[in-house]
Design a protein around this motif. Structure first.
Motif, mmCIF file in Angstrom:
data_model
loop_
_atom_site.group_PDB
_atom_site.id
_atom_site.type_symbol
_atom_site.label_atom_id
_atom_site.label_comp_id
_atom_site.label_asym_id
_atom_site.label_seq_id
_atom_site.Cartn_x
_atom_site.Cartn_y
_atom_site.Cartn_z
ATOM 1 N N PHE A 801 0.849 -1.199 0.000
ATOM 2 C CA PHE A 801 0.000 0.000 0.000
ATOM 3 C C PHE A 801 0.886 1.252 0.000
ATOM 4 N N ALA A 857 -6.478 2.309 -1.981
ATOM 5 C CA ALA A 857 -6.934 1.223 -1.119
ATOM 6 C C ALA A 857 -8.021 0.404 -1.807
ATOM 7 N N ALA A 927 -6.590 -7.609 2.045
ATOM 8 C CA ALA A 927 -7.029 -6.340 1.469
ATOM 9 C C ALA A 927 -8.563 -6.295 1.381
#
Length: 947
Positions: A801, A857, A927
């Motif tokens: 990320f 994200a 995730a």
């Protein structure tokens, strides 16, 4: 990537890469010599020195810490001081461009290329632009021939292969302007004002490495290339290689790769560095700093720096002033700990800057804004007292003992020196024209010389340097109503008061030596594969030991007592902060802090204290010879802490300043309110909204909380390092095993519970600041650290990320210089943890950056990660894992709390294989679980809207 100028003089470090730089001679081919070639100081025998016909110099050194790795440095002896007026900031700009397109590394490929080799961006590949140098660093994950070849190929491109393409210039322009914004602060503005006052005609005041915005915005390829061609010349370049390799083979690679370098231009003469003006009478300056939480005072002067060869005679000549400054700082420390003193912290310093200036001065923080006048007087009188009245033999002996101990420890641990540290020190020594000599030679010389110095020599040395450039300059900064005239009047008023020396006599007996029957061992076992010994004494004290040979003569200790924050009363927020701030500052019942410092001078004893989330933590570093004394001091703090009034007064002042500072900082909400909001209002997180709540905390409340914990709370001691297991057990038996019986540690089941907010939060803060910078902070709830496999995979997810944010916000959009993502998983609170993304931004771009973070994200949720991304992040993590296997500090975390978390031993055994096994599917699943947009809380801090 830039080293910004924070103050005109840097704090003196009493280590023996001394001042006194050598005026290096020139060889026939105009290349400067190494300092040891014209000195009686012998260079470190482990270094292979070389100078090529084109003038490039190098040093190669074999060193096995960390094992199987190497640290390389590429230094250019030019920085912002070499810029012309229309180039201000281009030295730094060229440094950025070095990572964005060269002969062998196309634009946009370098970071990812080295990530695939197992190197992280920023940690293993980085660069710094300073006033007089530009330094590139590379930390190699292995010492294979092809890996070193790749690094030297990169260095060759730095020297003679930068493309400086227009597209790269435009991309880096935005990144550098973001860095410019991030470097702006009240502290940097104050430092610049101080520098302009102290040396108004010096070039460095007008050549900050970060440069000027208008130059950065308008820089052309021709300007950048002109700077690059003029200064990135072989006779300006130094290469350092230190690592676990064959130094002859590495030297051959350097000679082969860099001998063909030739200058691309005739170069330019170095600019005149300006003039320094002596004063025939004191001069004062007041700088209004409306956002300052405290008033600062600086008194000192700047004199021309006289270059002298770096010889033993010169180092010996310089030493008395170093000793004098150490003694003045000792006095400042004693004074600042008094409740009625006008200062709460002060430091005298001397430094040599850029081969141009030597500055000497004293800096202080005033206890209260209203006390700035007596603060000015106090600083002036302390320095004048030393100059006029001198020092006592006791003061000098204490400082000499401490310095000799420090030098001795450095010599004993010479074989464990870190390659990165060695590479940095060797490069600095060459560039500063100093001899890079061995710790053993320092020990031999200073053991002979240091005890011979007298108080009178130190007094005269201080007098000479303080008066070297005439009368002093007095600089006062803060949010007060004052003027230059008033500052000068305060100084003159203090200077009119006679001074006299007061020598404090201290007994030489430590009052807490433990005698009598030693405690008995109840249980002992040995973990064979990890060589960890676990001992339980009959009084319930637990001891975990791991002997290592990583650092000769050094032992790290950890002492964990009671429940820490878990046991804190929730209706008294701020009490843990009071405990951490005052516990050791109050000294012991029979020794105040100043007495204790004197008694422990020359010893390797540390006694820090803090309230950790699940224990009260003490510990530090010691040696086999001082281990028993270290334990005796720690035991004394458990049985007889003093809680004197002065630390409480200082604590309350610090709280007021902390709250005031938070109101003027975009980072304030991150430390004050956001943690509490994310814990659903739990008072153990963040700080109370009203500072009076914290100011109201008392020693009586502290006693009610701490006394039972210290008297009967469970104790777990861990030690790692150069220790003898039997002697260490005996030392603990004599000290902690003689304490009253310890209670069994409670489970703290209810205390471990903490809740997330019922729904995600979105909040904007407006901060009273003139600094045009915003902060975006986005948080996703995760879990705790108890399932180590999940925790490791969350760490990798956070790394991927973070790398995506680098590409998006820095490389593509130029909106943030250093966006970052961290995993924050609790090892105390059940199920509690976060992935946190943040970025410092231009205020107008805050909403766009917050949106971009959410988009990155969401893309991870929807599309997952690629195998290449995974491997680029895993590689550096695995390299770090391997390195840490030979690091005492890591092993201390493994064994420090095995009674509470016995799984930590198993965690160690599995970690490398587990990181290796992490798959794309693992990361994608996490995730999808943790990073959906609807789970994120968003916080934006912005300057108050002045429209």
């Amino acid at each position: 990537m830039t080293q910004h100028f924070q103050r005109i003089a840097f704090i003196l470090v009493l280590l023996l890469l001394q001042t006194g730089a050598a005026a290096l001679g020139q060889t026939a081919d105009t290349a400067p010599r190494f300092a040891h070639e014209i000195s009686d100081i012998k260079s470190d025998p482990g270094v292979r020195w070389g100078r090529l016909e084109n003038g490039l110099r190098y040093a190669v050194m074999q060193n096995a810490t960390p094992k199987g790795r190497a640290s390389l440095r590429f230094g250019v002896m030019a920085g912002s001081l070499e810029e012309t007026e229309d180039q201000r900031g281009l030295a730094h700009f060229v440094e950025h461009l070095a990572f964005n397109g060269s002969k062998h590394f196309p634009p946009g490929s370098l970071v990812e290329y080295f990530q695939r080799l197992g190197m992280s961006f920023g940690g293993d590949t980085n660069a710094t632009t300073a006033f007089d140098r530009t330094v590139y660093q590379v930390e190699l994950p292995d010492t294979k021939s092809e890996t070193i070849d790749t690094a030297f190929t990169l260095f060759g491109d730095f020297a003679d292969g930068l493309l400086i393409e227009q597209a790269s210039i435009e991309k880096e322009r935005g990144i550098i302007l973001s860095e410019y914004r991030d470097s702006d602060s009240q502290a940097s503005r104050r430092s610049l004002a101080s520098s302009e006052f102290a040396a108004p005609n010096a070039l460095f005041v007008r050549r900050l490495p970060i440069g000027q915005q208008e130059v950065i915005r308008g820089a052309t390829r021709a300007q950048l290339k002109e700077y690059y061609d003029s200064w990135y010349r072989p006779d300006n370049i130094v290469i350092i290689a230190v690592g676990d390799f064959d130094p002859r083979a590495v030297e051959r690679k350097i000679v082969e790769r860099f001998s063909r370098l030739e200058p691309r231009s005739a170069g330019r003469p170095r600019p005149d560095r300006g003039q320094l003006t002596a004063l025939d009478q004191p001069q004062a300056k007041f700088y209004h700093e409306p956002e300052a939480s405290a008033v600062t005072v600086s008194i000192g002067s700047v004199a021309p720096y006289e270059r002298k060869p770096d010889t033993w005679a010169q180092r010996i000549e310089e030493m008395p002033v170093n000793l004098a400054i150490a003694m003045v700082n000792r006095r400042f420390g004693i004074q600042s700990r008094k409740a009625d003193a006008p200062i709460v912290g002060a430091q005298m310093r001397v430094s040599d800057s850029f081969g141009f200036a030597r500055s000497v001065g004293a800096d202080a923080v005033c206890r209260d804004k209203e006390q700035w006048r007596p603060c000015v007087s106090a600083v002036e009188r302390e320095v004048r007292s030393a100059i006029e009245q001198g020092f006592s033999q006791e003061e000098l002996s204490e400082v000499v003992a401490g310095l000799l101990n420090e030098i001795g420890q450095a010599a004993r641990r010479a074989d464990a020196r870190n390659s990165g540290r060695l590479a940095a020190v060797a490069l600095r020594a060459i560039m500063d024209e100093q001899v890079f000599n061995s710790p053993e030679s320092d020990l031999a010389k200073w053991t002979e010389v240091l005890p011979k110095f007298t108080p009178e020599q130190c007094q005269e040395a201080l007098r000479k340097i303080w008066l070297a450039n005439g009368s002093p300059r007095i600089f006062v900064a803060g949010d007060i109503k004052a003027s230059d005239t008033e500052v000068l009047a305060a100084f003159n008023e203090g200077a009119s008061v006679p001074v006299q020396r007061t020598d404090k006599k201290v007994g030489r007996e430590f009052a807490y030596a433990v005698t009598g029957q030693a405690g008995e061992v109840a249980l002992r076992r040995h973990v064979e594969d990890l060589d960890v010994t676990i001992v339980e004494f009959k009084n319930g004290v637990r001891l975990n030991l791991k002997p290592t040979n990583f650092e000769s003569g050094r032992i790290l200790t950890s002492i964990r007592i009671g429940g820490g924050l878990l046991s804190a009363p929730r209706d008294k927020p701020g009490l843990p902060l009071l405990a951490s701030s005052t516990f050791t500052a109050g000294g012991l019942g029979k020794h105040d802090v100043d007495e204790l410092n004197t008694l422990l001078a020359g010893k390797n004893v540390s006694y820090g204290f803090g309230v950790a989330s699940d224990a009260f933590a003490m510990g530090g570093a010691t040696t086999p010879d001082d281990l028993l004394l270290q334990l005796q001091v720690a035991r004394a703090f458990i049985t007889d802490p003093a809680f004197r009034p002065e630390p409480l007064s200082n604590f309350r002042r610090a709280v007021k300043q902390g709250y005031e500072q938070a109101t003027h900082s975009i980072n304030g909400p991150q430390g004050m309110e956001i943690p509490r909001l994310m814990a659903n209002g739990d008072s153990r997180f963040g700080m109370p909204e009203n500072q009076d709540v914290v100011l109201g905390r008392t020693y009586e409340e502290l006693h009610q909380w701490l006394d039972p914990e210290l008297a009967h709370g469970p104790i777990e001691i861990a030690m790692v390092g150069d220790l003898d297991v039997e002697k260490t057990i005996a030392a603990v038996a004599q000290t902690f095993a003689t304490l009253p019986s310890r209670a069994t540690r409670p489970a703290y089941t209810e205390e471990r519970k903490v809740a997330y907010p019922s729904s995600p939060i979105r909040k904007e803060y407006r901060v009273l600041t003139e600094i045009e910078r915003g902060l975006v902070d986005v948080r996703w709830p995760t879990t705790d650290q108890s399932d180590i496999q999940v925790a490791r995979r969350i760490r990798v997810l956070a790394g991927i990320f973070s790398d995506r944010l680098r590409l998006k916000l820095r490389e593509q959009l130029g909106q943030a210089y250093s966006p970052n993502v961290q995993d924050q998983l609790s090892d105390t609170f059940t199920g509690y943890g976060f992935i946190v993304a943040n970025a410092s931004v231009a205020p107008a771009q805050a909403e766009a950056v917050s949106k971009a973070i959410m988009e990155v994200a969401e893309d991870l949720v929807t599309n997952g990660v690629t195998p290449d991304e995974l491997n680029r992040i895993k590689g550096p993590l695995i390299a770090h894992v391997r390195d840490s296997n030979r690091v005492n500090a890591y092993w201390l975390t493994v064994i420090a709390q095995t009674s509470q978390e016995p799984d930590r031993l198993a965690w160690h055994r599995s970690r490398e294989a587990d990181f290796e096994s992490i798959s794309v599917a693992d990361i994608n699943a996490l995730a999808k679980r943790y990073l959906p947009s609807e789970r994120a809380s968003q916080f934006i801090s912005l300057p108050e809207d002045k429209r």
